[in-house]
Design a protein around this motif. Structure first.
Motif, PDB file in Angstrom:
ATOM      1  N   GLY A 186       0.820  -1.203   0.000  1.00  0.00           N
ATOM      2  CA  GLY A 186       0.000   0.000   0.000  1.00  0.00           C
ATOM      3  C   GLY A 186       0.849   1.246   0.000  1.00  0.00           C
ATOM      4  O   GLY A 186       1.799   1.372  -0.775  1.00  0.00           O
ATOM      5  N   SER A 187       0.551   2.148   0.905  1.00  0.00           N
ATOM      6  CA  SER A 187       1.317   3.390   1.001  1.00  0.00           C
ATOM      7  C   SER A 187       2.390   3.274   2.078  1.00  0.00           C
ATOM      8  O   SER A 187       2.396   2.335   2.879  1.00  0.00           O
ATOM      9  CB  SER A 187       0.380   4.547   1.326  1.00  0.00           C
ATOM     10  N   SER A 188       3.289   4.232   2.094  1.00  0.00           N
ATOM     11  CA  SER A 188       4.358   4.251   3.090  1.00  0.00           C
ATOM     12  C   SER A 188       4.756   5.688   3.378  1.00  0.00           C
ATOM     13  O   SER A 188       4.435   6.605   2.611  1.00  0.00           O
ATOM     14  CB  SER A 188       5.575   3.458   2.597  1.00  0.00           C
ATOM     15  N   HIS A 189       5.436   5.875   4.473  1.00  0.00           N
ATOM     16  CA  HIS A 189       6.027   7.185   4.751  1.00  0.00           C
ATOM     17  C   HIS A 189       7.420   6.984   5.318  1.00  0.00           C
ATOM     18  O   HIS A 189       7.742   5.933   5.880  1.00  0.00           O
ATOM     19  CB  HIS A 189       5.161   8.021   5.696  1.00  0.00           C
ATOM     20  N   VAL A 190       8.238   7.996   5.144  1.00  0.00           N
ATOM     21  CA  VAL A 190       9.632   7.906   5.546  1.00  0.00           C
ATOM     22  C   VAL A 190      10.061   9.235   6.141  1.00  0.00           C
ATOM     23  O   VAL A 190       9.587  10.298   5.746  1.00  0.00           O
ATOM     24  CB  VAL A 190      10.528   7.537   4.339  1.00  0.00           C
ATOM     25  N   VAL A 191      10.931   9.166   7.130  1.00  0.00           N
ATOM     26  CA  VAL A 191      11.573  10.357   7.679  1.00  0.00           C
ATOM     27  C   VAL A 191      13.070  10.210   7.436  1.00  0.00           C
ATOM     28  O   VAL A 191      13.665   9.192   7.814  1.00  0.00           O
ATOM     29  CB  VAL A 191      11.289  10.532   9.178  1.00  0.00           C
ATOM     30  N   ILE A 192      13.640  11.203   6.788  1.00  0.00           N
ATOM     31  CA  ILE A 192      15.096  11.220   6.572  1.00  0.00           C
ATOM     32  C   ILE A 192      15.694  12.311   7.443  1.00  0.00           C
ATOM     33  O   ILE A 192      15.329  13.487   7.340  1.00  0.00           O
ATOM     34  CB  ILE A 192      15.443  11.467   5.096  1.00  0.00           C
ATOM     35  N   GLY A 193      16.577  11.890   8.340  1.00  0.00           N
ATOM     36  CA  GLY A 193      17.254  12.832   9.218  1.00  0.00           C
ATOM     37  C   GLY A 193      18.671  13.082   8.743  1.00  0.00           C
ATOM     38  O   GLY A 193      19.368  12.164   8.298  1.00  0.00           O
ATOM     39  N   LEU A 194      19.099  14.319   8.845  1.00  0.00           N
ATOM     40  CA  LEU A 194      20.455  14.723   8.470  1.00  0.00           C
ATOM     41  C   LEU A 194      21.114  15.412   9.641  1.00  0.00           C
ATOM     42  O   LEU A 194      20.554  16.342  10.229  1.00  0.00           O
ATOM     43  CB  LEU A 194      20.416  15.675   7.266  1.00  0.00           C
TER      44      LEU A 194
END
Length: 339
Positions: free
Chosen positions: A210-218
């Motif tokens: 289905g759908s997904s979400h992501v958090v990218i930290g720098l």
């Protein structure tokens, strides 16, 4: 973590810091009068700032000043530095004085349906994390600590290689700012002359189909003193050193806007085209291909030669039993010791 974690730096102390941020001399009496505080409250605020690693010089009988001027992060200035296209895809910018973790904060917001494109920055993280649970050392105002939340209409398996795309985009943006000889180390470290300048941490959730979400930290080191970096357990470097300029000449809000723009563009393009368009950029920034490496997976260590990056972002390692590919693991660039 929620926004309430910012209470670790009280508003009174932040108000004093904003007055001192210009690096000029301010008398205790003038600070107290300007902010409507007692001299005792001013003294307590200065003591708290020192505890955060902010160096305040005291000139007896004259007042106080920061040893180095500090450009505090400002959401309005950061948004103004973005292109119209990036602002259109933005879901808002929030800046915190102190936060447990910008990644954790956005992952929590994502659970409650916050739209993609939200950006979170912090001057200081109380529980900042690198890969494998390592602590990310972040003295107040000495780094850029930011995370971006993004949503995709495909399953979580489709996120393979996203950290490489983000790393390639950040490396390209820093190179455009004048950082020569920047290198990428699989899967998500940015190095300068073999020392860690920045790192990325990707956290994702969603459905298989289905759908997904992501958090990218720098996390990007801007200007660390040896004392502030004493807890870092690997060779490190900061942007001031890589650029060869004083920390006070690094425009933090402008740089934050540049990196956010690069990440938004990369996240959007990855959703449309996958990893393929980022691979040439990654390979151009990877000087370690053909070099001896060791990859650590749990208690196992696999020795071999770095064979490049596969189309899905996996690391190719040429071992004594042939080529193997890895989607996870920790790479050591130092040749393993033989006994």
């Amino acid at each position: 973590m929620t926004a309430g974690a910012a209470a670790a730096v009280p508003p009174t102390h932040l108000a004093v810091l904003r007055l001192l941020a210009d690096g000029e001399l301010h008398s205790g009496e003038a600070i107290a009068a300007r902010l409507g505080l007692s001299r005792t409250a001013v003294w307590k605020a200065l003591e708290k700032l020192a505890g955060l690693g902010i160096e305040v010089a005291t000139l007896r009988g004259r007042g106080y000043r920061l040893v180095e001027p500090l450009e505090l992060l400002d959401a309005g200035r950061i948004q103004a530095g973005l292109s119209a296209g990036a602002r259109a895809r933005l879901g808002g910018v929030e800046v915190h004085a102190s936060l447990g973790s910008t990644n954790s904060h956005l992952m929590e917001l994502a659970k409650h349906g916050v739209a993609g494109g939200r950006v979170c920055l912090a001057e200081h993280q109380e529980r900042g994390r690198g890969r494998h649970g390592r602590t990310w050392v972040s003295p107040f105002g000495r780094s850029l600590l930011l995370s971006v939340l993004w949503r995709y209409d495909f399953g979580i398996a489709g996120l393979a290689g996203l950290s490489l795309a983000a790393g390639a985009a950040v490396a390209d943006a820093l190179r455009a700012q004048g950082v020569a000889d920047i290198a990428l180390k699989w899967p998500n470290d940015l190095l300068w002359h073999g020392r860690k300048l920045a790192g990325l941490l990707l956290e994702a959730a969603g459905e298989a189909h289905g759908s997904s979400h992501v958090v990218i930290g720098l996390g990007l080191n801007l200007s660390l003193t040896p004392r502030q970096a004493a807890e870092i357990d690997q060779p490190w470097v900061d942007l001031a050193t890589a650029l060869g300029r004083p920390a006070g000449r690094i425009e933090r809000n402008r740089l934050a806007a540049t990196l956010i723009e690069a990440l938004i563009e990369a996240l959007d393009r990855f959703g449309r085209e996958g990893l393929a368009p980022f691979l040439p950029l990654w390979e151009a920034s990877d000087p370690y291909r053909g070099e001896p490496i060791a990859i650590l997976i749990g208690s196992r260590t696999i020795d071999g030669i770095h064979g490049g990056i596969a189309e899905d972002g996996a690391l190719r390692v040429l071992t004594e039993i042939g080529e193997q590919t890895f989607q996870a693991g920790e790479v050591s660039l130092r040749p393993p010791r033989r006994t």
